[in-house]
Design a protein around this motif. Structure first.
Motif, PDB file in Angstrom:
ATOM      1  N   LEU A  85       3.428   4.478 -11.431  1.00  0.00           N
ATOM      2  CA  LEU A  85       4.490   4.415 -10.432  1.00  0.00           C
ATOM      3  C   LEU A  85       4.821   5.844 -10.003  1.00  0.00           C
ATOM      4  N   TRP A 101       9.081  -0.855  -1.830  1.00  0.00           N
ATOM      5  CA  TRP A 101       7.720  -0.669  -2.325  1.00  0.00           C
ATOM      6  C   TRP A 101       6.733  -0.453  -1.183  1.00  0.00           C
ATOM      7  N   LEU A 152       2.665  -0.646  -1.005  1.00  0.00           N
ATOM      8  CA  LEU A 152       1.621  -1.148  -1.900  1.00  0.00           C
ATOM      9  C   LEU A 152       0.289  -1.322  -1.180  1.00  0.00           C
ATOM     10  N   CYS A 190       2.555   2.525  -6.218  1.00  0.00           N
ATOM     11  CA  CYS A 190       1.875   2.271  -7.492  1.00  0.00           C
ATOM     12  C   CYS A 190       0.379   2.310  -7.232  1.00  0.00           C
TER      13      CYS A 190
END
Length: 297
Positions: free
Chosen positions: A167, A195, A197, A243
């Motif tokens: 992360l 987020w 991603l 991430c």
């Protein structure tokens, strides 16, 4: 022998492209010559290998059954040609890699392979896990290096090396300050984040979803991007947290443009794999690549 290697080449090229014109172009043949080679091949054995739908030629059941054998015969013929020409024992190799592997590991592996086999050539195709698997299944790639987990009856899936997702965020993100205060992030912190991603179908997204099981419906996904560098730039711009594989983040962590976040209650470890079609002929090149990837190599 009632067939020629050229007829096998035409059969395989059409099976790949599903189009006679494109297959002829790939083989540097005229369309009429390629069409005649296919017709002669089918006529000699009284079989039809393709269903015709306009200009599209789709493998029928008989064609699908024979294709792996034809692929193996051609691969063996190419291997034999390399031996006759006294080239490197490992000949040309088509390798596919997922984005993290392709951008951060594969080039070094290619250099190592070509140093050991100076006369060999390697072509690298970079895509996500699903796309690489499809190309290995379609014999477009000799071997794939993937991040995602697969289970397919036609693939040999070989554990290769361990990896870990990390992360990360901009140094001035609220969660960076939260981690500094607490020492780590809680599940409540992860729920509060915006987020950025990788897309569905990628190995990185698959590992992320597994790590955050139970929280997924509550996560606020701001962006889904196909490229690792785009995600890093978006996080550096303060648009959210990301991430990605740890192997993709080392330089950014050293520069301080991104900082690592920790959530020890979540497991971000994963396995990387080699994949090969089970009916693919294991040429000297494929065997040399597999040997190079062994942990003790």
């Amino acid at each position: 022998m009632r067939y020629t290697l050229r007829q096998l080449q035409v059969f395989i090229a059409i099976a790949h492209s599903q189009n006679l014109t494109r297959a002829a172009d790939q083989l540097a043949m005229s369309q009429s010559a390629a069409s005649s080679a296919l017709k002669d091949f089918e006529h000699q054995f009284g079989v039809q290998l393709f269903d015709r739908a306009g200009k599209r030629l789709q493998l029928n059941e008989q064609g699908r059954l024979l294709r792996p054998k034809a692929e193996a015969l051609l691969a063996q013929a190419q291997d034999f040609e390399q031996a006759l020409l006294r080239h490197a024992e490992a000949g040309p190799l088509n390798v596919g890699a997922t984005l993290s592997i392709g951008n951060y590991l594969a080039v070094g592996m290619m250099a190592q392979y070509m140093t050991a086999h100076p006369d060999a050539t390697v072509r690298l195709d970079v895509a996500n896990t699903r796309q690489i698997a499809d190309k290995v299944l379609n014999y477009e790639l000799d071997i794939g290096l993937i991040e995602g987990e697969l289970n397919h009856p036609d693939l040999d899936i070989i554990p290769w090396r361990r990896d870990e997702l990390a992360l990360f965020c901009h140094p001035h993100d609220n969660l960076a300050q939260r981690q500094q205060q607490q020492g780590f992030l809680t599940d409540a912190d992860l729920r509060s984040a915006r987020w950025i991603l990788r897309e569905a179908g990628s190995g990185t997204r698959q590992a992320f979803d597994r790590a955050l099981h139970g929280l997924l419906p509550e996560l606020h996904v701001t962006l889904e991007l196909q490229h690792t560098e785009a995600i890093k730039r978006a996080v550096e711009a303060g648009l959210g947290i990301g991430c990605l594989s740890l192997i993709t983040l080392g330089d950014a962590f050293k520069r301080g443009s991104l900082i690592r976040l920790t959530a020890p209650q979540r497991d971000f470890s994963r396995q990387l794999y080699l994949i090969i079609h089970k009916q693919k002929y294991r040429s000297a090149g494929i065997n040399a690549w597999i040997e190079m990837c062994r942990p003790d190599a």
